[in-house]
Design a protein around this motif. Structure first.
Motif, PDB file in Angstrom:
ATOM      1  N   ILE A   1       0.839  -1.207   0.000  1.00 29.42           N
ATOM      2  CA  ILE A   1       0.000   0.000   0.000  1.00 29.42           C
ATOM      3  C   ILE A   1       0.870   1.252   0.000  1.00 29.42           C
ATOM      4  CG2 ILE A   1      -1.574   1.360   1.457  1.00 29.42           C
ATOM      5  CD1 ILE A   1      -2.889  -1.394   2.193  1.00 29.42           C
ATOM      6  N   ARG A   2       1.893   1.246   0.823  1.00 32.40           N
ATOM      7  CA  ARG A   2       2.788   2.389   0.864  1.00 32.40           C
ATOM      8  C   ARG A   2       3.499   2.589  -0.474  1.00 32.40           C
ATOM      9  NH1 ARG A   2       8.183   4.102   2.702  1.00 32.40           N
ATOM     10  NH2 ARG A   2       8.718   2.142   1.715  1.00 32.40           N
ATOM     11  N   GLY A   3       3.922   1.470  -1.058  1.00 31.66           N
ATOM     12  CA  GLY A   3       4.603   1.550  -2.350  1.00 31.66           C
ATOM     13  C   GLY A   3       3.707   2.140  -3.424  1.00 31.66           C
ATOM     14  N   LEU A   4       2.467   1.676  -3.455  1.00 29.27           N
ATOM     15  CA  LEU A   4       1.525   2.194  -4.452  1.00 29.27           C
ATOM     16  C   LEU A   4       1.223   3.667  -4.191  1.00 29.27           C
ATOM     17  CD1 LEU A   4      -0.748  -0.971  -4.621  1.00 29.27           C
ATOM     18  CD2 LEU A   4       0.593  -0.020  -6.514  1.00 29.27           C
ATOM     19  N   CYS A   5       1.081   4.014  -2.923  1.00 28.89           N
ATOM     20  CA  CYS A   5       0.853   5.419  -2.579  1.00 28.89           C
ATOM     21  C   CYS A   5       2.009   6.287  -3.054  1.00 28.89           C
ATOM     22  CB  CYS A   5       0.718   5.588  -1.061  1.00 28.89           C
ATOM     23  SG  CYS A   5      -0.831   5.001  -0.398  1.00 28.89           S
ATOM     24  N   SER A   6       3.228   5.849  -2.788  1.00 31.60           N
ATOM     25  CA  SER A   6       4.358   6.719  -3.115  1.00 31.60           C
ATOM     26  C   SER A   6       4.583   6.787  -4.620  1.00 31.60           C
ATOM     27  CB  SER A   6       5.615   6.295  -2.379  1.00 31.60           C
ATOM     28  OG  SER A   6       6.095   5.088  -2.895  1.00 31.60           O
ATOM     29  N   SER A   7       4.045   5.825  -5.350  1.00 29.12           N
ATOM     30  CA  SER A   7       4.137   5.981  -6.800  1.00 29.12           C
ATOM     31  C   SER A   7       2.882   6.684  -7.335  1.00 29.12           C
ATOM     32  CB  SER A   7       4.362   4.633  -7.477  1.00 29.12           C
ATOM     33  OG  SER A   7       3.247   3.800  -7.307  1.00 29.12           O
ATOM     34  N   GLY A   8       2.061   7.160  -6.411  1.00 24.19           N
ATOM     35  CA  GLY A   8       0.942   7.999  -6.803  1.00 24.19           C
ATOM     36  C   GLY A   8      -0.310   7.249  -7.239  1.00 24.19           C
ATOM     37  N   ASP A   9      -0.273   5.941  -7.143  1.00 21.53           N
ATOM     38  CA  ASP A   9      -1.416   5.147  -7.610  1.00 21.53           C
ATOM     39  C   ASP A   9      -2.387   4.883  -6.460  1.00 21.53           C
ATOM     40  OD1 ASP A   9      -3.163   3.487  -8.923  1.00 21.53           O
ATOM     41  OD2 ASP A   9      -1.598   2.277  -9.862  1.00 21.53           O
ATOM     42  N   MET A  10      -3.152   5.884  -6.111  1.00 24.31           N
ATOM     43  CA  MET A  10      -4.064   5.750  -4.977  1.00 24.31           C
ATOM     44  C   MET A  10      -5.191   4.765  -5.257  1.00 24.31           C
ATOM     45  SD  MET A  10      -2.684   7.258  -2.670  1.00 24.31           S
ATOM     46  CE  MET A  10      -3.942   6.916  -1.454  1.00 24.31           C
ATOM     47  N   ARG A  11      -5.541   4.657  -6.524  1.00 26.60           N
ATOM     48  CA  ARG A  11      -6.623   3.732  -6.858  1.00 26.60           C
ATOM     49  C   ARG A  11      -6.213   2.296  -6.492  1.00 26.60           C
ATOM     50  NH1 ARG A  11      -8.353   0.644 -10.633  1.00 26.60           N
ATOM     51  NH2 ARG A  11      -6.406   0.854 -11.806  1.00 26.60           N
ATOM     52  N   LYS A  12      -5.006   1.927  -6.923  1.00 26.80           N
ATOM     53  CA  LYS A  12      -4.517   0.570  -6.628  1.00 26.80           C
ATOM     54  C   LYS A  12      -4.244   0.386  -5.137  1.00 26.80           C
ATOM     55  CE  LYS A  12      -2.498  -1.760 -10.602  1.00 26.80           C
ATOM     56  NZ  LYS A  12      -1.457  -1.311 -11.554  1.00 26.80           N
ATOM     57  N   ALA A  13      -3.755   1.456  -4.513  1.00 24.28           N
ATOM     58  CA  ALA A  13      -3.475   1.369  -3.080  1.00 24.28           C
ATOM     59  C   ALA A  13      -4.769   1.050  -2.323  1.00 24.28           C
ATOM     60  CB  ALA A  13      -2.867   2.672  -2.578  1.00 24.28           C
TER      61      ALA A  13
END
Length: 543
Positions: free
Chosen positions: A268-280
């Motif tokens: 979740i953190r990884g997806l957030c930091s790559s800006g992909d909130m939908r996937k997070a």
DNA sequence: CTAGGGTTAG
């Protein structure tokens, strides 16, 4: 076997006992090897411990630590002495409370009164040393035990390995790991492999970490959820989300290992930091569907992702509803989110609330966030008065906080305040670091003080704080802005030598000056070399 | 009675 262990420990002594650390008076094992024995066997001169207990009854609130210390005192007076197991349990309870130096202190008393120690004792105490970033002293404890017939085991070595990694002594960790295997001193198990893998991840060599994952598997040591999570997290930190997801799938589908809340949180953190909130959010929902309860770390990670997109706060209510206790990280994240959208008042309310309602004391990061938030919202005065109110404690003696304010003052058009703050560093005994210098040089450039900017630039090397890529860029911009072209070429050449690159904004300034003929077109070739190649990370961007 | 993984940050 025993001989090999002895030689290992001896060779380790040479390597590890040189560094001593006396930051804590309780750390009585912090001595060079020759002195270890005398120190450990020396009678303990009781200071606070016994006095401490005599007034214990007067204290209203007796902490768990006090209970443990009291119990220890009673145990030492019993005749015959309780078994070493009882002492180990007590040591462990103190250690679990993170009173590491206290544990070491108790250990020293144990040895002084002749409680026989066993491998559990030394392992617990070794861990205490390691957790205090005094791994070398951990080795000393192991050597002490070894001389008394306590052989180190896989727990011991995993602890030491972890200590070295905690201290970023990765080369020594690798050497130890290899030596243990080569010398057959202990059969590495999943914990030891995972520890070594974490070390490799920590220095950014994920490929090697994955290599070790494969190797342990080949050797019949099955990786578990922690092994996989370690690498998945590291891949996420390096923005290699696809590889992380690949490993995530491999873990579940090929290895039959179920992810847990830590694995999900990392993703979740990884997806957030790559800006992909939908996937997070998708993963967040998925983990709940699969029966995993998100904890404060999961929520904080997701919250941080939303804050970075300037979307906040419904999630905070969810945290409260679920009865999850927000911690300082949660608060810091929300504070930053509020400042980011300009809600300074709400941020300040929350800042007060965390202390009064939740009894969570702000840490250095909280103050940095608040100071920077205020500066960014052009409330320099509020930032300064908060900083002054913080008093002369460790939070105030923080070079990062100073740098934030110095930068803030400069950007708010108050170069005089910038200079006052910068000069204050000296009186406070704080050393400017590379970012402080960068901010100052940038400020001088902005104010047209080219001579001062150059002076600071030269000072950096002398003061053992060599300029980085940012320094060169801000200096170049300052020089260009003020029509000083004589040293540009030399600086560009130096950047080339060091492998630094010019940022886009510096580059466009350089080109402007060339097209207006204030700079010579012959520089174009050199500039071309310094422009980061497409698709490659600029070397000056931190990993 | 002993060892390993995840959150904020100039």
């Amino acid at each position: 076997m025993k001989v090999v262990a002895a030689s290992l420990i001896n060779s380790l002594k040479g390597t590890f006992f040189t560094a001593t650390c006396f930051r804590n008076p309780f750390l009585l094992v912090l001595q060079p090897p020759s002195a270890i024995q005398t120190i450990l066997l020396a009678p303990f001169h009781s200071d606070s411990a016994s006095n401490h207990h005599s007034h214990l009854t007067m204290c209203q609130k007796i902490t768990k630590l006090d209970h443990a210390l009291q119990l220890f005192d009673q145990m030492t007076q019993r005749q015959p002495l309780p078994s070493v197991v009882k002492f180990n349990q007590l040591l462990q309870s103190v250690t679990k409370m993170k009173h590491y130096s206290c544990s070491i202190h108790l250990f020293k008393q144990m040895t002084a009164i002749g409680v026989p120690v066993d491998v559990y004792t030394t392992n617990i105490v070794t861990k205490c040393c390691c957790q205090m970033s005094c791994t070398s002293e951990g080795f000393a404890v192991v050597a002490y035990g070894f001389r008394r017939g306590v052989d180190p085991d896989v727990y011991t070595f995993s602890t030491l390995l972890n200590g070295l990694i905690l201290e970023d002594r990765i080369l020594e960790a690798e050497r130890l790991f290899k030596k243990l295997i080569k010398g057959k001193l202990c059969e590495p198990n999943v914990v030891m492999y995972t520890t070594m893998i974490k070390g490799l991840c920590k220095v950014g060599i994920n490929d090697t970490a994955i290599g070790l994952l494969r190797l342990m598997d080949e050797k019949g040591c099955k990786p578990d959820v922690m092994t996989y999570s370690t690498i998945i997290d590291s891949l996420c930190k390096d923005k290699m989300i696809d590889d992380a997801l690949k490993l995530f799938n491999e873990m579940i589908l090929h290895k039959g290992i179920l992810p847990d809340v830590v694995t999900y949180s990392s993703l979740i953190r990884g997806l957030c930091s790559s800006g992909d909130m939908r996937k997070a959010k998708e993963i967040f929902d998925l983990m709940k569907v699969r029966g995993h309860v998100p904890d404060v770390v999961t929520y904080s990670s997701l919250l941080n992702g939303y804050c970075k997109k300037s979307k906040i706060l419904h999630l905070f209510h969810e945290i409260m509803e679920k009865g999850i206790k927000p911690n300082v990280v949660t608060y810091n994240t929300i504070l930053q989110g509020l400042f980011r959208v300009g809600r300074c008042k709400d941020a300040f309310e929350l800042f007060k609330e965390m202390q009064s309602h939740s009894h969570i004391p702000p840490n250095a990061i909280t103050y940095r966030i608040v100071l920077e938030g205020l500066c960014n919202n052009r409330q320099l005065d509020e930032a300064l008065s908060l900083f002054r109110m913080m008093g002369e404690n460790e939070l105030n003696l923080d070079i990062v906080a100073y740098t934030i304010l110095i930068d803030g003052a400069s950007k708010c058009g108050k170069p005089d305040i910038t200079k006052v703050l910068f000069n204050e560093l000296n009186t406070k005994g704080l050393n400017p670091d590379v970012r402080t210098y960068n901010v100052m040089i940038s400020c001088f450039g902005r104010e047209g003080l080219v001579r001062e900017a150059k002076e600071l630039f030269l000072q950096m090397e002398e003061r053992g704080c060599p300029p980085d890529c940012v320094t060169y860029n801000v200096l170049l911009k300052g020089l260009l802005k003020n029509g000083q072209h004589d040293t540009i070429e030399m600086l560009l050449q130096k950047m080339d030598e060091q492998g630094f690159s010019v940022e886009a904004s510096t580059c466009s300034m350089l080109l402007d000056h060339i097209s207006s003929r204030s700079l010579d077109g012959s520089l174009l070739k050199l500039i071309g070399k310094l422009v980061p190649k497409e698709g490659k990370e600029a070397p000056c961007i931190d990993r």
